[in-house]
Write a protein that holds these residues in place. Structure first.
Motif, short mmCIF file in Angstrom:
data_model
loop_
_atom_site.label_atom_id
_atom_site.label_comp_id
_atom_site.label_asym_id
_atom_site.label_seq_id
_atom_site.Cartn_x
_atom_site.Cartn_y
_atom_site.Cartn_z
N VAL A 320 0.73 -1.21 -0.03
CA VAL A 320 0.06 -0.06 0.13
C VAL A 320 0.95 1.03 -0.04
N ASP A 328 2.58 9.55 -5.65
CA ASP A 328 3.07 10.97 -5.12
C ASP A 328 4.31 11.51 -5.97
N GLY A 333 0.30 15.01 -6.68
CA GLY A 333 -0.19 15.66 -5.64
C GLY A 333 -0.71 14.86 -4.70
N GLY A 334 -0.63 13.65 -4.96
CA GLY A 334 -1.31 12.41 -3.96
C GLY A 334 -2.80 12.89 -3.38
N PRO A 336 -6.55 12.75 -2.03
CA PRO A 336 -7.16 12.10 -1.19
C PRO A 336 -7.47 10.63 -2.13
N GLU A 340 -6.74 6.87 -2.17
CA GLU A 340 -7.99 5.89 -1.92
C GLU A 340 -8.00 4.84 -3.02
N VAL A 343 -4.93 2.66 -2.44
CA VAL A 343 -5.53 1.41 -1.33
C VAL A 343 -6.61 0.52 -2.04
#
Lengths: 347, 515
Positions: A320, A328, A333-334, A336, A340, A343
């Motif tokens: 993960v 990133d 910009g990673g 959310p 998700e 993940v």
């Protein structure tokens, strides 16, 4: 759905079955004359039923987060206690069995109180209890075998149904009951929650002390039952048999936890593990391996099983994290949402 | 005190986390013999700065960090937990760093060691038994042991000591003892960065105050260039028009939770009334007692409650089981340790507190019904991905928190107690959690939110209790002065903008003695 099937058949999920298949093929070619005999397999099933029952009991205590290192001694105690009642005290068969199970339960109760009320770590509490029980066994039996337990008890250990002895069916019955308890009832859910995070379980209203005590009682009762079956199979109460069962039971429970349920202690994984380990030992013995092979095999299996379980947990989490980092670096910009999905994509 | 030699120079330091700029172009210098206080409220970037300096985080490219003119100065960090082994003596804790003996297997010269340890702590103005286990020492003495160990054997004028909230667990005269030691450190030529929430202490000890707000360094003022109120203004920022952002206060319903005599290790005595449909906040700095309120009410902590009524029924001291039965839910601040069983699936976590309604014949758990119910809740609280069988540890923090919330909402609680509800939650999920909290209150439950984040409390609460030193020192109602700045002010010790319950601000450079 094919994804689900693929996951169910993945090596990670049912590695023991693949290992079993490989061992089966190897030994079939290596020692075909003896390995492929029905009698070999019958003996295997019969002799391992007791170990499997013990390991299933152990699954309950491990699931609640408590180690029961006294299971070997509890088994030995059950074996001696029932023969002492039958031979020395002349108690009838049914009351003798009932009293033996009760005595096992009492041992578990003491274990549970030591762990939850006196707050001794379960490791130490049951290690101490194990020594106390060995002393008790020696005292009750004067370190002598108790002979002549009677035909009625022996019939439980030796009578056959469809070519297999009764303990095999009893093992399946115990397995079924414990499986139902752990996987199909609220009690089982609370046992797993207590073992998973005792503080979070307590804050969710679970009576964690009662859960731990109950689990240790169930474990010790089942161990006493297993001991009773050993005596039934031998026809004598042997004061020395207990400790030898400890390691195989632990190996099976831990190896079993890597099967089917993704790291959770479970009944069927454990029973499968008992027989996979026994098959390996049997094959090696038939191929002429020396007498110390079972000890080596069980020890290595325990270490491998626990090591694999640890590795799996780390690998899952690392997977993960790696995905998150890669996203990133890509400069997304990673967000959310991206995190998700990372993940989400795992496995 | 300052002899001007620079030990640490930071230029243009930024640190970006996904979705958040934690530090923005921060520049900072620390010279030999200087004590620099670093202040700023929760989330201002203080801890990020410390972590970047410690090498835990990599700064964004372009930052310059220089350790002394020759680049050979050292940085030493003392965190709040000090990193000592409680069962070992002071001597042995010193030994963990470097042994006095000739080699690791040679016996150390016992008497020599004891003498040296006594000398070391004596050098910081402390005198105590260096043979006693450090767990038996006072908090200040332990802090001194940690400092002495960190600086032992180094040339003091080459080193910067970073103290991260060293006084959060100390009391009045203990603080003085620690300060004596910190001043000694500076006198010997080391630089000190001192991080604290307690402004009286900052005023007492700092040669210079550096203030962070929202990741930016907004002030760097020398001693004498500020007074207490100035500091509060710096930290809290201008009073935003936060009061306008707050939704119109809901009409207060009947009290759903009434507590009298809440006591805990950090709470002196406290009463509390939570009404139906209300979102009540509890604010305060670390150590103010704020952290223990929710746990004590739920019966999960060390504290006790003298009288407790839930929905008009006297229930006495609760434990988690009885609290749940009485209709109280508790979302702990530490999700991993207390909030959920991370290794279990989302579904199993969500139904754990109340499995009774799913029990069927022969104790069977109706898993089909359970799945349906959990699916509904996943929909309702918008957990993504919507995978009930996945282990909770594989969800993001925000989604984990939504699951923890949902597991309590499923019980239809009369009172929901929450600690740090947005801890470890990303910005996107925060809004979702606020909405859930608002909906819960709108549905008639009372919600208690204990948080170190004043901004968040100002945004969502109808009423906020501000705690300091274990007592409620102010109560701020929405629509009047409920703003981030107002809460921070009250929490730091200025009550000038809050009408009721406030006490006069402590002033001057004295350390305020504890009650």
């Amino acid at each position: 759905m094919p994804e689900k099937i693929a996951r169910a058949l993945s090596f990670r999920n049912i590695s023991a079955l693949y290992i079993f298949a490989v061992m089966f093929i190897v030994f079939s070619i290596w020692v075909p004359d003896t390995f492929l005999q029905w009698n070999t397999w019958k003996a295997l099933f019969d002799s391992q039923a007791v170990t499997a029952i013990l390991a299933v009991g152990l699954v309950i205590s491990l699931s609640s987060g408590a180690f029961d290192l006294a299971i070997g001694a509890e088994l030995g105690f059950g074996a001696i206690f029932v023969s002492w009642l039958l031979v020395d005290k002349g108690v009838g068969l049914v009351p003798a069995i009932a009293l033996t199970l009760l005595a096992g339960g009492m041992v578990g109760l003491v274990n549970g109180l030591l762990v939850t009320k006196v707050k001794i770590d379960s490791f130490i509490a049951t290690l101490g209890m194990s020594s106390v029980l060995l002393a008790l066994i020696a005292w009750v039996s004067s370190s002598q075998q108790i002979l002549g337990v009677g035909a009625s008890l022996e019939s439980i250990g030796t009578s056959e149904v469809f070519g297999l002895t009764l303990p095999v069916y009893l093992m399946l019955a115990v397995g079924l009951v414990v499986w139902y308890l752990l996987e199909r009832t609220p009690i089982g859910r609370r046992i797993y929650a207590t073992g998973g995070n005792i503080e979070a379980a307590r804050l969710a209203g679970v009576r964690v002390a009662a859960v731990v005590i109950g689990s240790l009682i169930a474990c010790a009762t089942i161990a006493a039952f297993a001991g009773l079956l050993v005596t039934a199979g031998l026809g004598t109460g042997d004061p020395t048999i207990g400790p030898a069962y400890l390691l195989p039971a632990f190996s099976a429970a831990f190896l079993g936890s890597t099967q089917f349920r993704g790291g959770r202690f479970n009944v069927w994984g454990t029973i499968v593990a008992v027989y996979v380990l026994a098959t390996g030992v049997k094959g090696l013995q038939l191929a002429g391996a020396p007498i110390w092979i079972p000890d080596l095999f069980n020890g290595v299996a325990l270490l491998l099983a626990v090591g694999l379980a640890k590795h799996e947990a780390i690998a899952t989490r690392a997977g993960v994290v790696r995905r998150l980092l890669r996203l990133d670096r890509r400069g997304s910009g990673g967000s959310p949402a991206a995190n998700e999905s990372a993940v989400h994509d795992l496995r | 005190m300052t002899d001007g030699r620079q030990l640490l120079r930071v230029r243009g330091l930024s640190k970006t986390f996904p979705g958040l700029k934690a530090l923005d172009d921060v520049s900072l210098e620390v010279s030999s013999g200087e004590i620099v206080a670093l202040v700023g409220q929760n989330g201002s970037g203080k801890s990020t700065l410390v972590k970047v300096l410690a090498g835990v985080h990599q700064p964004d490219p372009g930052a310059e960090v220089e350790l002394g003119a020759d680049g050979r100065a050292g940085l030493h960090f003392i965190h709040q937990d000090l990193g000592l082994v409680g069962t070992l003596s002071t001597i042995e804790n010193f030994d963990l760093g470097r042994r006095l003996g000739r080699s690791a297997v040679m016996p150390a010269p016992v008497r020599e060691e004891a003498r040296r340890a006594q000398e070391l702590v004596g050098g910081f103005g402390a005198h105590f038994d260096v043979r006693a286990p450090v767990a038996k020492l006072s908090s200040a003495e332990r802090a001194i042991v940690a400092i002495a160990r960190a600086l032992d054997g180094w040339e003091h004028d080459r080193n910067v000591l970073v103290l991260d909230e060293p006084t959060a667990s100390l009391h009045g005269d203990e603080v003085d003892k620690l300060f004596v030691a910190v001043r000694r450190v500076a006198e010997r030529g080391a630089g000190v960065i001192f991080i604290s929430h307690r402004l009286d202490e900052v005023m007492n000890i700092a040669d210079r105050v550096v203030c962070l707000r929202d990741g930016r360094l907004i002030a760097d003022v020398p001693r004498g260039g500020y007074d207490h109120d100035d500091l509060v203004e710096l930290i809290a920022g201008e009073a935003l028009s936060a009061a306008e952002e707050v939704a119109t206060p809901r009409p207060k319903g009947e009290p759903v939770l009434r507590a009298r005599g809440i006591r805990a290790p950090t709470i002196a005595a406290m009463d509390l009334e939570l009404h139906a449909g209300e979102i009540l906040g509890v604010s305060g700095v670390l150590g103010s007692g704020r952290e223990e309120v929710a746990a004590t009410l739920f019966g999960a902590g060390l504290g006790t409650v003298e009288e407790l009524e839930v929905d008009g029924v006297a229930v006495g001291q609760l434990d988690p089981r009885r609290a749940i039965a009485a209709g109280v839910g508790y979302v702990p601040g530490d999700r991993h340790r207390e909030g959920a069983v991370m290794g279990m699936s989302l579904r199993e976590n969500m139904t754990l507190p109340r499995l009774g309604p799913l029990r069927r014949l022969m104790g069977r758990l109706d898993q089909r019904e359970e799945r349906k119910e959990v699916d509904r809740w996943i929909e309702r609280v918008a957990v993504r991905p919507a995978e009930p069988e996945r282990a909770l540890e594989l969800f993001s923090g925000g989604n984990q928190q939504k699951v923890v919330l949902a597991k309590w909402l499923r019980n239809e609680p009369k009172a929901l107690l929450m600690d740090e509800p947005t801890q470890g939650v990303d910005v996107g999920a925060k809004a979702g959690i606020f909405e859930l909290i608002a909906n819960t209150a709108a549905a008639g439950a009372g919600v208690l939110v204990c948080s170190s984040d004043a901004k968040e409390l100002a945004l969502i609460c109808d009423r906020v209790l501000v705690m300091r030193d274990g007592e409620v020192v102010a109560e701020v109602a929405s629509g009047t002065q409920l703003s981030e700045a107002g809460l921070v002010r009250a929490g730091l010790g200025i009550a000038r903008q809050n009408g009721n319950g406030g006490e006069p601000a402590t002033s001057g450079a004295e350390v305020s003695p504890h009650a």
